[in-house]
Design a protein around this motif. Structure first.
Motif, short mmCIF file in Angstrom:
data_model
loop_
_atom_site.label_atom_id
_atom_site.label_comp_id
_atom_site.label_asym_id
_atom_site.label_seq_id
_atom_site.Cartn_x
_atom_site.Cartn_y
_atom_site.Cartn_z
N GLU A 182 0.83 -1.20 0.00
CA GLU A 182 0.00 0.00 0.00
C GLU A 182 0.86 1.26 0.00
O GLU A 182 0.52 2.26 -0.65
N ALA A 205 2.06 2.01 -3.40
CA ALA A 205 0.98 2.47 -4.28
C ALA A 205 0.63 3.94 -4.04
O ALA A 205 -0.07 4.55 -4.87
N ASP A 206 1.14 4.53 -2.98
CA ASP A 206 0.86 5.94 -2.69
C ASP A 206 1.55 6.81 -3.74
O ASP A 206 2.75 6.68 -3.97
N PRO A 207 0.82 7.74 -4.37
CA PRO A 207 1.44 8.60 -5.39
C PRO A 207 2.50 9.54 -4.81
O PRO A 207 3.32 10.07 -5.56
N ASP A 208 2.47 9.76 -3.50
CA ASP A 208 3.47 10.60 -2.83
C ASP A 208 4.41 9.67 -2.06
O ASP A 208 4.05 9.16 -1.00
N PRO A 209 5.62 9.43 -2.60
CA PRO A 209 6.53 8.47 -1.95
C PRO A 209 6.87 8.82 -0.51
O PRO A 209 7.02 7.91 0.32
N HIS A 236 4.94 10.47 1.66
CA HIS A 236 3.75 10.15 2.45
C HIS A 236 3.61 8.64 2.61
O HIS A 236 3.24 8.14 3.67
N GLY A 237 3.91 7.91 1.53
CA GLY A 237 3.86 6.45 1.61
C GLY A 237 4.86 5.92 2.63
O GLY A 237 4.56 5.00 3.38
N ARG A 262 12.48 5.40 -3.40
CA ARG A 262 11.51 6.37 -3.91
C ARG A 262 11.44 7.61 -3.02
O ARG A 262 11.38 8.74 -3.52
N THR A 309 12.67 11.82 -3.84
CA THR A 309 11.89 13.05 -3.70
C THR A 309 12.69 14.15 -3.01
O THR A 309 12.28 15.31 -3.02
#
Length: 231
Positions: free
Chosen positions: A89, A92-96, A98-99, A148, A152
């Motif tokens: 999950e 799968a978060d578009p914001d690495p 935040h993931g 990832r 960023t």
């Protein structure tokens, strides 16, 4: 004159069905007892204690689970699946970033909810192949998640997967020491860890409030008491 079949069985019935049902009930009782004891006390619980809690003999426990590793694998199979799902999950978060932070909070929350699982995440069980396969899958995902997040610019370049292990070991200790008196203390530790991992200017989750001094003091007193199992 008709004759009853043995044990009042109907023709074609399985004479071993009752034995299998008893064996399955014993297995369920053992797993339920182990889950309860591990969650409350950690993996230091003896096999004899599990047998007593389940209300079965040691021989019965040994037949169902010949080794400690087999019992641990059966107890924590679903939690290890959730552990793998957490990194899936996060990826799968578009914001690495935040993931990454969500993953750290999720796995530390799993530790806080179950002291046995807190131990599982900081130990290896070479004989428990299924459990270790799940751990390996989560590890591969974690490496990608770290890469990832670093790409960023929000996660320090010198952050490594070993730092996750260090965090999990530290969190397991905090959970063990404070779960009775200040069960949310782990959140403070995680907050500090995320701030340390973040590059300057990166948004991090708000730092939770520290536990009251009185509850920390009670936890320290509890740590100083000898274990009930000590000689």
């Amino acid at each position: 004159m008709t004759h009853a079949t043995a044990h009042d069985e109907t023709p074609g019935s399985d004479p071993n069905a009752g034995l299998r049902a008893d064996a399955e009930r014993n297995r369920d009782r053992i797993l339920a007892a182990a889950r309860c004891l591990y969650a409350r006390e950690g993996l230091g619980v003896s096999m004899a204690a599990v047998a007593r809690e389940a209300g079965v003999g040691k021989a019965t426990l040994s037949r169902r689970f010949p080794t400690r590793e087999e019992l641990i694998t059966a107890v924590f199979a679903d939690r290890m699946d959730a552990y793998v799902q957490a990194v899936t999950e996060a990826l799968a978060d578009p914001d690495p970033w935040h993931g990454f932070t969500g993953y750290i909070e999720a796995i530390c929350a799993m530790q806080a909810a179950d002291r046995g699982f807190a131990d599982v995440l900081t130990m290896t069980f070479p004989a428990a192949k299924a459990l270790e396969e799940s751990r390996a899958a989560a590890y591969r995902g974690l490496l990608e998640l770290i890469d990832r997040a670093q790409a960023t610019g929000h996660l320090h370049d010198d952050f490594t997967h070993q730092d996750i292990v260090i965090l999990l070991v530290a969190n397991a200790g905090v959970v063990a020491a404070t779960s009775d008196d200040a069960p949310d203390t782990w959140r403070r530790l995680v907050g500090h860890m995320l701030r340390a991992a973040a590059t300057p200017g990166t948004d991090t989750p708000p730092l939770p409030q520290p536990p009251a001094s009185t509850v920390l003091y009670r936890a320290m007193i509890r740590l100083g008491r000898p274990s009930a199992d000590a000689p």
